[in-house]
Design an enzyme around this catalytic site. Structure first.
Site, PDB file in Angstrom:
ATOM      1  N   CYS A 128       0.883  -1.158   0.000  1.00 23.87           N
ATOM      2  CA  CYS A 128       0.000   0.000   0.000  1.00 23.87           C
ATOM      3  C   CYS A 128       0.924   1.211   0.000  1.00 23.87           C
ATOM      4  O   CYS A 128       2.017   1.148   0.561  1.00 23.87           O
ATOM      5  CB  CYS A 128      -0.894  -0.024   1.233  1.00 23.87           C
ATOM      6  SG  CYS A 128      -2.298   1.075   1.107  1.00 23.87           S
ATOM      7  N   CYS A 130      -4.267  -1.207  -2.089  1.00 19.80           N
ATOM      8  CA  CYS A 130      -4.801   0.116  -2.408  1.00 19.80           C
ATOM      9  C   CYS A 130      -4.596   0.387  -3.892  1.00 19.80           C
ATOM     10  O   CYS A 130      -3.676  -0.135  -4.505  1.00 19.80           O
ATOM     11  CB  CYS A 130      -4.175   1.212  -1.546  1.00 19.80           C
ATOM     12  SG  CYS A 130      -2.511   1.712  -1.967  1.00 19.80           S
ATOM     13  N   CYS A 174       6.161  -1.955  -9.698  1.00 21.26           N
ATOM     14  CA  CYS A 174       6.917  -2.521  -8.585  1.00 21.26           C
ATOM     15  C   CYS A 174       8.402  -2.541  -8.915  1.00 21.26           C
ATOM     16  O   CYS A 174       8.776  -2.617 -10.078  1.00 21.26           O
ATOM     17  CB  CYS A 174       6.445  -3.946  -8.275  1.00 21.26           C
ATOM     18  SG  CYS A 174       4.813  -3.994  -7.524  1.00 21.26           S
TER      19      CYS A 174
END
Length: 153
Positions: free
Chosen positions: A7, A79, A87
């Site tokens: 998140c 989220c 990432c």
């Protein structure tokens, strides 16, 4: 098996996920959480909620995805902001899914309404983790399906 809950701020939903997973999972499985822009502190209501459920909060803190102690096998975003971010490359070819949960820390209202929002986020997270742990094996489509249980943002 290492599960990473992501998140953006790593102060509320991902911490609820990490602590709940570690509370319910078998010893060989471990959850960690992190954020792309960690808040640097945990939300006090998230900590109080976990403690009220009998889940230890010892050792949990807001941390960056740049300083993970292990490489995860599965990455789950909780989220929408984190789901849209790229990432870090070092995470490699891991199984990924999005389990969106509305952010209870953004709820404005009475104490009862805010508390209800935190309870609802916890209910959804726990339902999904229990479904995850009940599966002997997981595919990407199954992991994504679990992310729709209990309502999604």
């Amino acid at each position: 098996m290492n599960i990473l809950f992501l998140c953006t701020g790593n102060s509320c939903r991902s911490i609820l996920s990490e602590a709940t997973f570690n509370h319910l999972a078998p010893p060989a499985w471990r959850a960690i959480s992190a954020g792309s822009k960690p808040a640097g502190q945990l939300h006090p209501r998230a900590l109080a909620l976990l403690q009220s459920k009998g889940i230890s909060t010892e050792g949990y803190y807001s941390k960056s995805w740049d300083s993970l102690p292990v490489t995860p096998d599965i990455v789950i975003t909780v989220c929408g902001s984190a789901a849209g971010e790229t990432c870090p490359a070092y995470l490699g070819p891991v199984l990924r899914a999005h389990w969106g949960v509305d952010d209870p820390s953004h709820v404005v209202g009475s104490e009862a309404e805010i508390e209800a929002a935190f309870e609802e986020a916890y209910r959804i997270i726990r339902l999904r983790i229990e479904a995850f742990l009940a599966r002997p094996t997981l595919s990407a489509p199954e992991l994504s399906r679990i992310g729709t249980l209990g309502g999604a943002c």
